[in-house]
Motif scaffolding. Structure first.
Motif, mmCIF file in Angstrom:
data_model
loop_
_atom_site.group_PDB
_atom_site.id
_atom_site.type_symbol
_atom_site.label_atom_id
_atom_site.label_comp_id
_atom_site.label_asym_id
_atom_site.label_seq_id
_atom_site.Cartn_x
_atom_site.Cartn_y
_atom_site.Cartn_z
ATOM 1 N N UNK A 167 0.839 -1.202 0.000
ATOM 2 C CA UNK A 167 0.000 0.000 0.000
ATOM 3 C C UNK A 167 0.879 1.260 0.000
ATOM 4 N N UNK A 168 1.968 1.224 0.755
ATOM 5 C CA UNK A 168 2.846 2.388 0.841
ATOM 6 C C UNK A 168 3.502 2.680 -0.512
ATOM 7 N N UNK A 169 3.801 1.663 -1.292
ATOM 8 C CA UNK A 169 4.385 1.878 -2.620
ATOM 9 C C UNK A 169 3.423 2.641 -3.518
ATOM 10 N N UNK A 170 2.139 2.365 -3.382
ATOM 11 C CA UNK A 170 1.138 3.112 -4.149
ATOM 12 C C UNK A 170 1.101 4.561 -3.689
ATOM 13 N N UNK A 171 1.102 4.763 -2.387
ATOM 14 C CA UNK A 171 1.091 6.125 -1.835
ATOM 15 C C UNK A 171 2.320 6.911 -2.294
ATOM 16 N N UNK A 172 3.449 6.237 -2.405
ATOM 17 C CA UNK A 172 4.700 6.902 -2.788
ATOM 18 C C UNK A 172 4.716 7.386 -4.235
ATOM 19 N N UNK A 173 3.740 6.971 -5.047
ATOM 20 C CA UNK A 173 3.669 7.483 -6.421
ATOM 21 C C UNK A 173 3.094 8.894 -6.466
ATOM 22 N N UNK A 174 2.544 9.367 -5.350
ATOM 23 C CA UNK A 174 1.962 10.711 -5.292
ATOM 24 C C UNK A 174 2.992 11.718 -4.772
ATOM 25 N N UNK A 175 2.658 12.978 -4.871
ATOM 26 C CA UNK A 175 3.608 14.015 -4.467
ATOM 27 C C UNK A 175 3.744 14.090 -2.946
ATOM 28 N N UNK A 214 -1.440 11.487 3.918
ATOM 29 C CA UNK A 214 -1.630 10.075 4.271
ATOM 30 C C UNK A 214 -1.000 9.764 5.622
ATOM 31 N N UNK A 215 0.182 10.340 5.851
ATOM 32 C CA UNK A 215 0.854 10.115 7.132
ATOM 33 C C UNK A 215 0.003 10.645 8.280
ATOM 34 N N UNK A 216 -0.553 11.846 8.111
ATOM 35 C CA UNK A 216 -1.405 12.446 9.141
ATOM 36 C C UNK A 216 -2.673 11.624 9.349
ATOM 37 N N UNK A 217 -3.224 11.118 8.273
ATOM 38 C CA UNK A 217 -4.447 10.317 8.364
ATOM 39 C C UNK A 217 -4.197 9.047 9.174
ATOM 40 N N UNK A 218 -3.079 8.374 8.891
ATOM 41 C CA UNK A 218 -2.772 7.152 9.629
ATOM 42 C C UNK A 218 -2.457 7.458 11.088
ATOM 43 N N UNK A 219 -1.839 8.603 11.367
ATOM 44 C CA UNK A 219 -1.584 9.018 12.742
ATOM 45 C C UNK A 219 -2.909 9.271 13.455
ATOM 46 N N UNK A 220 -3.829 9.931 12.747
ATOM 47 C CA UNK A 220 -5.158 10.190 13.307
ATOM 48 C C UNK A 220 -5.839 8.873 13.679
ATOM 49 N N UNK A 221 -5.811 7.903 12.748
ATOM 50 C CA UNK A 221 -6.476 6.628 12.971
ATOM 51 C C UNK A 221 -5.838 5.883 14.159
ATOM 52 N N UNK A 231 -6.789 1.369 -1.445
ATOM 53 C CA UNK A 231 -7.905 0.551 -0.979
ATOM 54 C C UNK A 231 -8.687 -0.034 -2.153
ATOM 55 N N UNK A 232 -8.801 0.719 -3.230
ATOM 56 C CA UNK A 232 -9.470 0.213 -4.439
ATOM 57 C C UNK A 232 -8.729 -1.014 -4.969
ATOM 58 N N UNK A 233 -7.407 -0.952 -4.967
ATOM 59 C CA UNK A 233 -6.594 -2.073 -5.433
ATOM 60 C C UNK A 233 -6.643 -3.244 -4.449
ATOM 61 N N UNK A 234 -6.737 -2.934 -3.159
ATOM 62 C CA UNK A 234 -6.866 -3.994 -2.149
ATOM 63 C C UNK A 234 -8.167 -4.771 -2.337
ATOM 64 N N UNK A 235 -9.238 -4.056 -2.646
ATOM 65 C CA UNK A 235 -10.537 -4.691 -2.841
ATOM 66 C C UNK A 235 -10.516 -5.688 -3.995
ATOM 67 N N UNK A 236 -9.608 -5.506 -4.931
ATOM 68 C CA UNK A 236 -9.506 -6.389 -6.098
ATOM 69 C C UNK A 236 -8.372 -7.398 -5.962
ATOM 70 N N UNK A 237 -7.858 -7.530 -4.755
ATOM 71 C CA UNK A 237 -6.812 -8.519 -4.433
ATOM 72 C C UNK A 237 -5.541 -8.317 -5.251
ATOM 73 N N UNK A 238 -5.270 -7.055 -5.607
ATOM 74 C CA UNK A 238 -4.048 -6.741 -6.357
ATOM 75 C C UNK A 238 -2.906 -6.420 -5.397
ATOM 76 N N UNK A 282 -1.710 4.276 -11.408
ATOM 77 C CA UNK A 282 -0.786 4.363 -10.263
ATOM 78 C C UNK A 282 -0.162 3.005 -9.957
ATOM 79 N N UNK A 283 -0.933 1.936 -10.135
ATOM 80 C CA UNK A 283 -0.384 0.608 -9.887
ATOM 81 C C UNK A 283 0.775 0.315 -10.828
ATOM 82 N N UNK A 284 0.574 0.558 -12.125
ATOM 83 C CA UNK A 284 1.635 0.248 -13.082
ATOM 84 C C UNK A 284 2.810 1.207 -12.949
ATOM 85 N N UNK A 285 2.544 2.427 -12.484
ATOM 86 C CA UNK A 285 3.650 3.328 -12.169
ATOM 87 C C UNK A 285 4.489 2.728 -11.041
#
Length: 360
Positions: free
Chosen positions: A7-15, A22-29, A71-78, A163-166
């Motif tokens: 999941x983190x590899x997908x997040x790392x494709x963004x700026x 994302x880091x703040x969101x996970x800290x919040x959770x 999460x979209x990719x997780x739902x499809x078992x990718x 983003x996955x193929x990136x």
């Protein structure tokens, strides 16, 4: 079992800004889970962040886009994508096409495959549908192009797919102006995964030989890629990776040649063609045809089969002529560069089938 994409590899494709969200969101959770009684304002204070954002998260809304993608990719078992994931073969096949006649647009607005064959781009679209489900058809289209409408291009604008193929290592933008590297995970995977990746690359970039006009040899058998002068070393390295793969499959390759005749890309920038040469000896052709998979291309396997069959007939005729001229059988075979395996095909008049044949 080895992790390839998380999941983190997908997040790392963004700026960086979105990664920080994302880091703040996970800290919040995490804080909320450990302290269920805390309100969003208190958690915002602990995060050193305005509570405008945590208020939305408290309501279960406005999850950061990178996390939505993951999460979209997780739902499809990718993802998480591990070495035992059954989708790995199809992902490697699609990924290989992005290094050939396909790719990802520089603005990340689409993943595509172009071809002179409608069947090829349709197959590409079907493979994406098999991976991600029927719903991605909403983001897809096939457009007809070329001066006389002789080419087709499949495009899909689903951002999660892109983003996955990136993250998997697909090249982004104009490939002539960027480095090309066979993704490390492809090089480290088993041979059958490499077959899928390189099979798609060959389907787009392989130059299949035909009988030369003098009827005693073949034209060039090679795979060529473009690149500007500054990427010369990179192109040699990339083609060397392909050469190693082919050699491991029992296919003999030659040097990497450079076409000094400069071309220009869409932006008018000069590029050159770098080619990995493949031996045109008869046995090597047969080995290539029977051991190497070619994907997203219909006519190249057929053309190669036809070339082999025509070349075999020429060899048979020349062998007979040499025998009539007084040559001994072994001398005639040596003169025609016929190995025992090649002679077996020619002498038994084996017809090389047009369909793709692969060996595991």
């Amino acid at each position: 079992m080895k992790a390839i994409i998380t999941k983190q590899d997908i997040i790392n494709t963004y700026d960086e800004r979105q990664q920080e969200q994302c880091r703040l969101y996970y800290e919040y959770k995490k804080i909320k889970q450990e302290n269920p009684s805390y309100g969003y304002k208190r958690i915002a204070k602990l995060l050193g962040h305005s509570y405008g954002k945590t208020r939305w998260w408290h309501c279960g809304r406005h999850t950061p886009v990178p996390i939505q993608t993951a999460e979209w990719l997780e739902e499809r078992s990718i993802i998480p994508l591990e070495s035992n994931n059954p989708n790995l073969f199809l992902l490697a096949k699609v990924l290989g096409a992005t290094f050939g006649d396909g790719g990802i647009f520089g603005n990340l607005n689409g993943i595509f495959l172009s071809s002179s064959e409608l069947e090829a781009v349709q197959e590409f679209g079907e493979d994406l549908k098999r991976l991600f489900g029927e719903e991605i058809e909403e983001n897809s289209r096939i457009i007809e192009g070329g001066e006389y409408g002789h080419s087709w291009c499949y495009q899909n604008t689903n951002r999660s797919v892109i983003r996955l193929f990136q993250a998997l290592g697909a090249p982004i933008g104009d490939k002539a102006q960027i480095e090309l590297k066979v993704p490390k995970w492809i090089q480290e995977e088993k041979e059958t995964i490499q077959d899928e990746f390189f099979g798609s690359l060959l389907g787009g970039e392989l130059g299949v030989p035909k009988i030369h006009i003098d009827r005693n040899r073949l034209d060039l058998f090679s795979l060529g890629i473009t690149g500007s002068d500054k990427f010369a070393e990179n192109r040699i390295s990339f083609l060397s990776s392909l050469g190693i793969y082919l050699n491991n499959k029992g296919i003999r390759t030659g040097k990497i040649s450079l076409n000094d005749h400069k071309k220009v890309n869409r932006k008018g920038e000069p590029t050159k063609i770098y080619r990995l040469l493949i031996s045109t000896e008869f046995e090597n052709l047969v080995n290539f045809k029977t051991r190497i998979k070619i994907s997203y291309c219909v006519y190249k396997p057929k053309k190669l089969a036809n070339t082999i069959n025509q070349f075999a007939e020429i060899k048979r005729k020349r062998y007979k002529d040499l025998i009539l001229m007084g040559y001994k059988k072994e001398a005639a075979k040596t003169l025609l560069k016929l190995s025992p395996a090649a002679w077996l095909v020619i002498n038994n008049k084996q017809h090389i089938e047009e369909e793709i044949i692969t060996t595991k």
